[in-house]
Design an enzyme around this catalytic site. Structure first.
Site, mmCIF file in Angstrom:
data_model
loop_
_atom_site.group_PDB
_atom_site.id
_atom_site.type_symbol
_atom_site.label_atom_id
_atom_site.label_comp_id
_atom_site.label_asym_id
_atom_site.label_seq_id
_atom_site.Cartn_x
_atom_site.Cartn_y
_atom_site.Cartn_z
ATOM 1 C CE LYS A 198 4.216 0.087 3.614
ATOM 2 N NZ LYS A 198 3.230 0.191 2.534
ATOM 3 C CE LYS A 251 6.820 -2.142 1.503
ATOM 4 N NZ LYS A 251 5.610 -1.669 0.893
HETATM 5 C C1 PBG Z 1 1.914 1.715 -0.345
HETATM 6 C C2 PBG Z 1 3.048 0.818 -0.641
HETATM 7 C C3 PBG Z 1 4.383 1.222 -0.604
HETATM 8 C C4 PBG Z 1 5.138 0.139 -1.004
HETATM 9 C C5 PBG Z 1 4.270 -0.920 -1.256
HETATM 10 N N1 PBG Z 1 2.970 -0.481 -1.018
HETATM 11 C C6 PBG Z 1 4.969 2.541 -0.335
HETATM 12 C C7 PBG Z 1 4.574 3.282 0.867
HETATM 13 O O1 PBG Z 1 4.102 2.730 1.857
HETATM 14 O O2 PBG Z 1 4.739 4.498 0.832
HETATM 15 C C8 PBG Z 1 6.619 0.191 -1.106
HETATM 16 C C9 PBG Z 1 7.273 -0.841 -1.926
HETATM 17 C C10 PBG Z 1 8.661 -0.523 -2.309
HETATM 18 O O3 PBG Z 1 9.272 0.479 -1.892
HETATM 19 O O4 PBG Z 1 9.199 -1.325 -3.081
HETATM 20 N N2 PBG Z 1 0.741 1.161 0.050
#
Ligand code: PBG
Length: 328
Positions: A198, A251
């Site tokens: 991620k 991601k």
């Molecule tokens: C946070 C989380 C995020 C997303 C999913 N879980 C945002 C972040 O890490 O700040 C993002 C999903 C999206 O942008 O569709 N745990």
């Protein structure tokens, strides 16, 4: 006169030929996971300004809408709770309230639709007054105390009925810790979808609007990955698999198709990709302006993620896409 032996256009001559040589089938609705935003209340649905077509919903509204979505073949849902500001604090205590909104919601959904799979997100940002995925102490996002909380949160989600827990926090060692905690509680059939690679990405902006969860200070770069790296993604995925992940994720999806494709080649595990909020928002915004054909762009995007190697796609397009496939 050109005497060409090779003319690649021959296999593009008409739609039936193109279908014969197509290397990737369009994704099926059964391969999608639909992320939904829930919040306390009744008969409530508020559209998220930066994510047209996506709503913050009360659970009763979600249950009603799910009946329609299920008919379209969407049986997998990722849950994201929008927690009341008053319940957020530095310790994220609401995340450990067994009777809290999130766990009640999971129970209600599984009671009503036992056949639906719930993918419960595990991270502290919806509950944390600092807006970080982990606990903040003296400006530092502390790792080991955070994974302690995450493992308890995972147990609560699993006990409430979640089919998979999905740690999206990027702390070190959390998959192992969570797997151990689940096993110790006898929750042996609860799976883990690890947000393994991620990246610290600007494409999460609309999601943070939806949950009002942007970090109050700093950014997420000490835990989420640097977008200049790809070998590091392989390392992260490898660790999560060793620690007990069932499904691993890359991601966001679109700027990271190379990572998806490398992950597919390296690992014999299901690969998920998250087509994130910012990727969705761009398509919606351009579509609204008439700058591109939203529907065609959606099909191209989802198919390209699959072509890169994703077995599973988390996407806000799920309902629109499934409707389209249903009409065909
Ligand atoms: C946070 C989380 C995020 C997303 C999913 N879980 C945002 C972040 O890490 O700040 C993002 C999903 C999206 O942008 O569709 N745990």
């Amino acid at each position: 006169m050109y005497l060409m032996k090779k003319r690649p256009r021959r296999t593009r001559k008409n739609q039936s030929i193109r279908n014969l040589v197509a290397e990737t089938a369009l994704p099926d609705a059964s391969q999608l996971i639909y992320p939904v935003f829930i919040q306390e209340g009744r008969n409530y649905a508020q559209e998220i300004a930066s994510m047209p077509g996506q709503f913050r919903m009360s659970v009763d509204t979600l249950l009603q809408r799910m009946a329609t979505w299920k008919k379209l073949g969407i049986n997998n849902y990722a849950l994201f709770p929008n927690i009341d500001d008053k319940l957020k604090n530095a310790k994220s205590t609401e995340a450990l309230n067994a009777n809290g909104f999130l766990y009640q919601a999971i129970k209600k959904i599984k009671d009503r639709y036992p056949e639906v799979n719930i993918f419960a997100d595990v991270a502290l940002d919806p509950f944390n007054s600092d807006g970080h995925d982990g606990l903040v102490e003296n400006g530092e996002i502390v790792n080991d105390k955070t994974i302690e909380v995450l493992s308890r949160m995972s147990v609560l989600s699993a006990q409430a009925g979640a089919d998979f827990v999905c740690p999206s926090d990027m702390m070190d060692g959390r998959i192992g810790k969570i797997r151990k905690a689940l096993e110790a509680e006898g929750l042996i059939n609860t799976g883990i979808v690890a947000y393994s690679a991620k990246y610290a990405s600007s494409f999460y902006g609309p999601f943070r609007d939806a949950l009002d969860s942007a970090p109050r200070a700093g950014d997420k770069k000490t835990y989420q990955m640097d977008f200049r790296n790809s070998r590091e993604a392989i390392k992260e995925i490898e660790l999560d698999i060793q620690e007990g992940a069932d499904i691993v994720m890359v991601k966001p999806a679109l700027s990271y198709l190379d990572i998806i494709s490398q992950a597919k080649r390296h690992f014999k595990y299901p690969i998920a990709a998250y087509n994130v909020s910012g990727e969705y928002a761009m398509v919606k915004a351009a579509g609204k302006n008439g700058w591109l054909d939203e529907t065609k762009a959606m099909i191209e995007i989802l198919t390209s993620i699959k072509r890169a190697g994703a077995d599973i796609i988390f996407t806000y397009h799920a309902v629109d896409y499934a409707k389209l496939r249903d009409e065909q």
